[in-house]
Design a protein around this motif. Structure first.
Motif, PDB file in Angstrom:
ATOM      1  N   LEU A   1       0.829  -1.206   0.000  1.00 31.22           N
ATOM      2  CA  LEU A   1       0.000   0.000   0.000  1.00 31.22           C
ATOM      3  C   LEU A   1       0.865   1.260   0.000  1.00 31.22           C
ATOM      4  O   LEU A   1       0.463   2.293  -0.538  1.00 31.22           O
ATOM      5  CB  LEU A   1      -0.931  -0.007   1.207  1.00 31.22           C
ATOM      6  CG  LEU A   1      -2.019  -1.096   1.192  1.00 31.22           C
ATOM      7  CD1 LEU A   1      -2.859  -1.033   2.449  1.00 31.22           C
ATOM      8  CD2 LEU A   1      -2.902  -0.976  -0.053  1.00 31.22           C
ATOM      9  N   GLY A   2       2.062   1.185   0.601  1.00 31.29           N
ATOM     10  CA  GLY A   2       2.993   2.304   0.504  1.00 31.29           C
ATOM     11  C   GLY A   2       3.456   2.528  -0.920  1.00 31.29           C
ATOM     12  O   GLY A   2       3.593   3.667  -1.376  1.00 31.29           O
TER      13      GLY A   2
ATOM     14  N   GLY B   1     -17.140  -3.162   7.361  1.00 33.50           N
ATOM     15  CA  GLY B   1     -17.145  -2.761   8.753  1.00 33.50           C
ATOM     16  C   GLY B   1     -17.223  -1.249   8.864  1.00 33.50           C
ATOM     17  O   GLY B   1     -17.642  -0.563   7.932  1.00 33.50           O
ATOM     18  N   LYS B   2     -16.812  -0.715   9.989  1.00 32.25           N
ATOM     19  CA  LYS B   2     -16.847   0.721  10.216  1.00 32.25           C
ATOM     20  C   LYS B   2     -15.481   1.330   9.908  1.00 32.25           C
ATOM     21  O   LYS B   2     -14.457   0.827  10.351  1.00 32.25           O
ATOM     22  CB  LYS B   2     -17.253   1.032  11.654  1.00 32.25           C
ATOM     23  CG  LYS B   2     -18.703   0.671  11.970  1.00 32.25           C
ATOM     24  CD  LYS B   2     -19.082   1.109  13.368  1.00 32.25           C
ATOM     25  CE  LYS B   2     -20.548   0.806  13.646  1.00 32.25           C
ATOM     26  NZ  LYS B   2     -20.953   1.248  15.010  1.00 32.25           N
ATOM     27  N   LEU B   3     -15.512   2.420   9.148  1.00 34.18           N
ATOM     28  CA  LEU B   3     -14.288   3.121   8.782  1.00 34.18           C
ATOM     29  C   LEU B   3     -14.388   4.577   9.201  1.00 34.18           C
ATOM     30  O   LEU B   3     -15.477   5.157   9.214  1.00 34.18           O
ATOM     31  CB  LEU B   3     -14.050   3.059   7.263  1.00 34.18           C
ATOM     32  CG  LEU B   3     -13.800   1.699   6.625  1.00 34.18           C
ATOM     33  CD1 LEU B   3     -13.630   1.866   5.130  1.00 34.18           C
ATOM     34  CD2 LEU B   3     -12.576   1.048   7.224  1.00 34.18           C
ATOM     35  N   THR B   4     -13.280   5.151   9.541  1.00 37.27           N
ATOM     36  CA  THR B   4     -13.202   6.591   9.752  1.00 37.27           C
ATOM     37  C   THR B   4     -12.368   7.187   8.624  1.00 37.27           C
ATOM     38  O   THR B   4     -11.357   6.617   8.213  1.00 37.27           O
ATOM     39  CB  THR B   4     -12.549   6.922  11.103  1.00 37.27           C
ATOM     40  OG1 THR B   4     -11.264   6.305  11.174  1.00 37.27           O
ATOM     41  CG2 THR B   4     -13.412   6.432  12.250  1.00 37.27           C
ATOM     42  N   LEU B   5     -12.806   8.324   8.124  1.00 35.42           N
ATOM     43  CA  LEU B   5     -12.132   8.931   6.981  1.00 35.42           C
ATOM     44  C   LEU B   5     -10.848   9.645   7.357  1.00 35.42           C
ATOM     45  O   LEU B   5     -10.009   9.900   6.496  1.00 35.42           O
ATOM     46  CB  LEU B   5     -13.079   9.913   6.290  1.00 35.42           C
ATOM     47  CG  LEU B   5     -14.299   9.299   5.598  1.00 35.42           C
ATOM     48  CD1 LEU B   5     -15.138  10.389   4.954  1.00 35.42           C
ATOM     49  CD2 LEU B   5     -13.864   8.276   4.555  1.00 35.42           C
ATOM     50  N   GLY B   6     -10.672   9.995   8.618  1.00 37.21           N
ATOM     51  CA  GLY B   6      -9.458  10.689   9.022  1.00 37.21           C
ATOM     52  C   GLY B   6      -9.291  12.001   8.276  1.00 37.21           C
ATOM     53  O   GLY B   6     -10.232  12.791   8.150  1.00 37.21           O
ATOM     54  N   LEU B   7      -8.102  12.231   7.744  1.00 39.65           N
ATOM     55  CA  LEU B   7      -7.826  13.494   7.059  1.00 39.65           C
ATOM     56  C   LEU B   7      -8.561  13.616   5.730  1.00 39.65           C
ATOM     57  O   LEU B   7      -8.664  14.716   5.182  1.00 39.65           O
ATOM     58  CB  LEU B   7      -6.324  13.645   6.844  1.00 39.65           C
ATOM     59  CG  LEU B   7      -5.495  13.911   8.104  1.00 39.65           C
ATOM     60  CD1 LEU B   7      -4.024  14.058   7.767  1.00 39.65           C
ATOM     61  CD2 LEU B   7      -5.987  15.150   8.839  1.00 39.65           C
TER      62      LEU B   7
ATOM     63  N   LEU C   1      -9.636   6.019   0.454  1.00 38.82           N
ATOM     64  CA  LEU C   1     -10.688   5.026   0.677  1.00 38.82           C
ATOM     65  C   LEU C   1     -10.239   3.637   0.245  1.00 38.82           C
ATOM     66  O   LEU C   1     -10.571   2.637   0.891  1.00 38.82           O
ATOM     67  CB  LEU C   1     -11.959   5.437  -0.072  1.00 38.82           C
ATOM     68  CG  LEU C   1     -12.732   6.629   0.501  1.00 38.82           C
ATOM     69  CD1 LEU C   1     -13.913   6.970  -0.385  1.00 38.82           C
ATOM     70  CD2 LEU C   1     -13.202   6.331   1.917  1.00 38.82           C
ATOM     71  N   PHE C   2      -9.476   3.561  -0.845  1.00 42.34           N
ATOM     72  CA  PHE C   2      -9.008   2.253  -1.315  1.00 42.34           C
ATOM     73  C   PHE C   2      -8.141   1.576  -0.262  1.00 42.34           C
ATOM     74  O   PHE C   2      -8.339   0.389   0.058  1.00 42.34           O
ATOM     75  CB  PHE C   2      -8.230   2.410  -2.617  1.00 42.34           C
ATOM     76  CG  PHE C   2      -7.736   1.099  -3.170  1.00 42.34           C
ATOM     77  CD1 PHE C   2      -8.529   0.339  -4.007  1.00 42.34           C
ATOM     78  CD2 PHE C   2      -6.479   0.602  -2.838  1.00 42.34           C
ATOM     79  CE1 PHE C   2      -8.095  -0.876  -4.503  1.00 42.34           C
ATOM     80  CE2 PHE C   2      -6.031  -0.604  -3.314  1.00 42.34           C
ATOM     81  CZ  PHE C   2      -6.845  -1.341  -4.156  1.00 42.34           C
ATOM     82  N   VAL C   3      -7.181   2.325   0.296  1.00 43.75           N
ATOM     83  CA  VAL C   3      -6.303   1.696   1.286  1.00 43.75           C
ATOM     84  C   VAL C   3      -7.047   1.412   2.588  1.00 43.75           C
ATOM     85  O   VAL C   3      -6.774   0.410   3.264  1.00 43.75           O
ATOM     86  CB  VAL C   3      -5.041   2.559   1.544  1.00 43.75           C
ATOM     87  CG1 VAL C   3      -4.233   2.724   0.271  1.00 43.75           C
ATOM     88  CG2 VAL C   3      -5.394   3.920   2.129  1.00 43.75           C
ATOM     89  N   GLU C   4      -7.999   2.275   2.952  1.00 41.03           N
ATOM     90  CA  GLU C   4      -8.782   2.030   4.165  1.00 41.03           C
ATOM     91  C   GLU C   4      -9.586   0.735   4.018  1.00 41.03           C
ATOM     92  O   GLU C   4      -9.632  -0.099   4.931  1.00 41.03           O
ATOM     93  CB  GLU C   4      -9.730   3.207   4.432  1.00 41.03           C
ATOM     94  CG  GLU C   4      -9.037   4.495   4.849  1.00 41.03           C
ATOM     95  CD  GLU C   4      -8.726   4.519   6.329  1.00 41.03           C
ATOM     96  OE1 GLU C   4      -8.875   3.479   6.987  1.00 41.03           O
ATOM     97  OE2 GLU C   4      -8.314   5.582   6.825  1.00 41.03           O
ATOM     98  N   ILE C   5     -10.228   0.564   2.867  1.00 41.67           N
ATOM     99  CA  ILE C   5     -11.023  -0.649   2.641  1.00 41.67           C
ATOM    100  C   ILE C   5     -10.122  -1.873   2.570  1.00 41.67           C
ATOM    101  O   ILE C   5     -10.430  -2.935   3.124  1.00 41.67           O
ATOM    102  CB  ILE C   5     -11.856  -0.492   1.360  1.00 41.67           C
ATOM    103  CG1 ILE C   5     -12.923   0.591   1.549  1.00 41.67           C
ATOM    104  CG2 ILE C   5     -12.520  -1.814   0.979  1.00 41.67           C
ATOM    105  CD1 ILE C   5     -13.673   0.940   0.284  1.00 41.67           C
TER     106      ILE C   5
END
Length: 530
Positions: free
Chosen positions: A123-124, A378-384, A519-523
Motif C-alpha cells: 500500500l505504501g 465494517g466501520k471506517l473513519t475517513l481521518g484526514l 478510501l481504497f487503502v482504508e477498505i
C-alpha cells in the motif's frame, strides 16, 4: 561524523529545517525537463534518517503539515471539484481517473500473494506511485509501522517521472500540436449608435440583443459620460463603451449598433474615470458582484476583474476573491470612498483568517473521527480525507456570514507547500533507518514493483481518456495529472499542452482521487483485518 550525528539527534527541529533546505536544493536539479521538486525533501530526509536514526521529530509535526496541505487544496479547488461531479465532462474525467486508481490498487495488492510483500509495503508503493502523501498518512496511522513509508519512498520517483515520460511519448505519438491561447485581456470599443431599430429602446431591452460575452460599461450623451441605467432610453448618436475579452464580439456589436467612434469617451474623464483597486476588504470579498452595495450617493460600475494573469468579464454571478484587481468606472470625487469599500491593500492579498482556518480544520478533524458503516467491510473513519471534504465544501461556499473561508492565492500556496514540505521531511527522517535496511535486503525488486503500479495507474487512465472517451489531448493530460497528483507532472503537462485544460482537469480530479486513494487503502486494510 559522530559529532554531526549527535547534533542531528539532539536537535530535531534543526534537523527538520535543514532537511527542508537541502531537499529544495536537490529538488531544483533538472535533468532533461524532469525534477523532483518538493518530493526531494523526502529523499534527503531518508538519507539524514539513515545517518542519524534518532533524529526524527514527533509524528504530530508531520500530521500538522499534511493538514495544512489538504486544507489549502480543498479551499482553492472546491468549486472545480463539485463542477467535476456534476458536469458530463467532469464525470467522464473522474471515471477515467477512478479506473486508473483501481488498476494501480489491484496491482499493488497482487504483489502481496505473488511476491510476499507485506500489506503496508504494497500500500505504501500504491501511495508513492500516486504521489499521495495523504494516502501514505492513512496507511501509517492504521498499520503502525515503517513499511508504508519505505514502499512510498521507493515508488515516489517513478510516480513523478513515469507520468511525465508517458505524456512526452503520447504527445509525440499522437503528434499533438497545441498552441498556447492568447491571454484573456479586456478590450474596449466605442460604438456610435446608428441602428434605427434600436433607437427608443430601453437599455435593459438592448442588453438581451447583445452578443454573449459582451457588456456595455458606459454611455456618452451630449458631451457627458454616464453609467447605463436599466431604464435609460437610447437615442441616435449615443456612444456606447463595449467591453469583451473576445475581439470578435466587439466587431459583432459594432455591426449591430452602428459604427466605431474611438476616442470620444476615453479622452473625456471629467464625469467618469477608470481606477483599479485590490479586493481586500471583507465588505466585498466572498460576495457575488450583484450583492456588492456601493455607499449611498456613489454610482460606480465594475468593468473588469483581473485574477492572477487573466482578465475576467464581470458578471452578476462572479464572486470576488482576495487579491482580485477590480476595474471601476466612477466619478473622481468618489474614488476615495470606493478604495475604502474594496480595501485596496496589497497587504491584504497575503493575509488570511486564522479564525476561519481553525473552525474549518477543527470541523474536518471532527468529521474524520465519525465511524462510517460500510457493508461487508465494517466501520471506517475517513481521518484526514474528511478534512479534505470539509475544505472542499467550504471552498465551494466561500463565505458564510462574517466568515470568509477562502484564502488569497499567494497565502494558500505558501501555507500548503510549507505543510507538504514539513510532512515529507518528518516522514523521511523517521523512515530512513527502515528504508535502507529494506533496500539492502530486497535489492531492485521494490523498484520493479513500483514501476508496475505506476504503469497501471497511468496507462489505464490514458487509455480510457484518449480511446474510450475520445478526449482531446490537453484535456486527457489534465486528467492524468489529477489522477497521479504531483504538481511537477502538471507543470510538465502545461509545457506539452499550453492551454488551461491541464489546470482545469487537475483541479477537478485531484481532490476526488486523493479521497479515492485513501478510501481504497482504508477498505483494503479493513478487509485484511477481517
Amino acid at each position: 561524523m559522530d559529532a554531526v550525528r549527535v547534533l542531528f539527534e539532539t536537535q530535531p527541529l534543526f534537523t527538520l529545517l535543514l532537511t527542508v533546505a537541502l531537499g529544495y536544493v536537490v529538488g531544483e536539479i533538472n535533468i532533461k525537463g524532469v525534477s523532483l521538486g518538493s518530493g526531494a525533501v523526502l529523499f534527503v530526509g531518508l538519507a539524514i534518517g539513515g545517518f542519524a536514526p534518532k533524529a526524527a521529530p514527533p509524528a504530530l509535526v508531520g500530521t500538522l503539515g499534511l493538514l495544512l496541505f489538504l486544507y489549502g487544496i480543498g479551499i482553492q479547488y472546491g468549486a472545480q471539484f463539485f463542477d467535476g461531479l456534476t458536469s458530463t465532462r467532469g464525470l467522464k474525467a473522474n471515471a477515467a481517473a477512478v479506473l486508473g486508481v483501481l488498476g494501480a490498487g489491484i496491482v499493488s495488492l497482487a504483489l502481496v500473494p505473488m511476491f510476499g510483500l507485506k500489506l503496508d509495503e504494497s500500500l505504501g508503493i500504491f501511495a508513492g506511485a500516486g504521489t499521495s502523501t495523504a494516502t501514505l498518512q492513512a496507511v501509517i496511522a492504521a498499520m503502525k509501522g515503517d513499511g508504508a513509508a519505505v514502499g512510498y519512498s521507493v515508488a515516489y520517483p517513478f510516480g513523478v517521472a513515469g507520468p511525465i515520460l508517458l505524456l512526452y511519448v503520447l504527445g509525440a505519438a499522437l503528434k499533438a500540436k497545441i498552441e498556447a491561447p492568447a491571454a484573456k485581456v479586456i478590450e474596449m470599443a466605442e460604438i456610435s449608435l446608428r441602428n434605427p431599430a434600436l433607437i427608443g429602446l430601453r437599455f435593459s431591452q438592448l442588453k438581451v440583443q447583445l452578443p454573449a460575452g459582451l457588456t456595455i460599461a458606459a454611455v456618452r450623451r451630449e458631451h457627458h459620460n454616464q453609467l447605463p441605467e436599466e431604464d435609460l432610453v437610447l437615442r441616435m448618436d449615443d456612444v456606447l463603451l463595449a467591453t469583451s475579452t473576445d475581439p470578435a464580439r466587439l466587431r459583432e456589436a459594432a455591426a449591430l449598433l452602428g459604427e466605431l467612434q474611438p476616442g470620444r469617451m476615453s479622452s473625456h474623464r471629467e464625469d467618469l474615470d477608470y481606477v483599479r483597486v485590490f479586493a481586500s476588504s471583507r465588505a466585498v470579498v466572498g460576495l457575488a458582484l450583484r450583492d456588492i452595495r456601493f455607499p449611498d450617493g456613489i454610482a460606480s460600475s465594475i468593468v473588469q476583474v483581473r485574477r492572477g494573469d487573466a482578465d475576467m468579464l464581470p458578471s452578476p454571478e462572479l464572486i470576488l476573491e482576495v487579491g482580485d484587481r477590480v476595474g471601476l468606472l466612477a466619478n473622481r470625487a468618489h474614488l476615495k470612498a470606493l478604495r475604502q469599500l474594496f480595501g485596496d491593500s496589497i497587504k491584504g492579498t497575503a493575509e488570511l483568517s486564522f479564525i476561519s482556518i481553525g473552525i474549518g480544520a477543527a470541523a474536518g478533524l471532527l468529521a474524520g473521527m465519525i465511524p462510517l458503516p460500510i457493508p461487508g467491510v465494517g466501520k471506517l473513519t475517513l481521518g484526514l480525507a474528511a478534512l479534505l471534504l470539509i475544505a472542499l465544501c467550504l471552498g465551494k461556499i466561500r463565505r458564510s456570514g462574517p466568515f470568509v473561508w477562502t484564502m488569497p492565492l499567494s497565502a494558500n500556496l505558501v501555507l500548503r507547500n510549507f505543510g507538504l514540505t514539513i510532512f515529507l521531511a518528518q516522514v523521511g527522517i523517521s523512515s530512513g533507518p527502515k528504508f535502507f535496511a529494506t533496500i539492502a535486503t530486497t535489492g531492485a525488486s521494490f523498484l520493479l514493483y513500483s514501476l508496475l503500479v505506476v504503469l497501471a495507474l497511468v496507462l489505464v487512465t490514458a487509455l480510457v481518456c484518449l480511446w474510450i472517451f475520445r478526449m482531446p489531448f490537453d484535456v486527457a493530460a489534465g486528467v492524468i495529472c489529477g489522477a497521479t497528483g504531483n504538481p511537477a507532472i502538471l507543470a510538465f503537462a502545461n509545457r506539452v499542452a499550453p492551454t488551461e485544460q491541464p489546470d482545469i482537469g487537475y483541479a477537478m480530479i485531484f481532490p476526488s482521487m486523493t479521497i479515492a486513494k485513501i478510501l481504497f487503502v482504508e477498505i483494503a486494510m479493513a478487509l485484511a483485518r477481517g
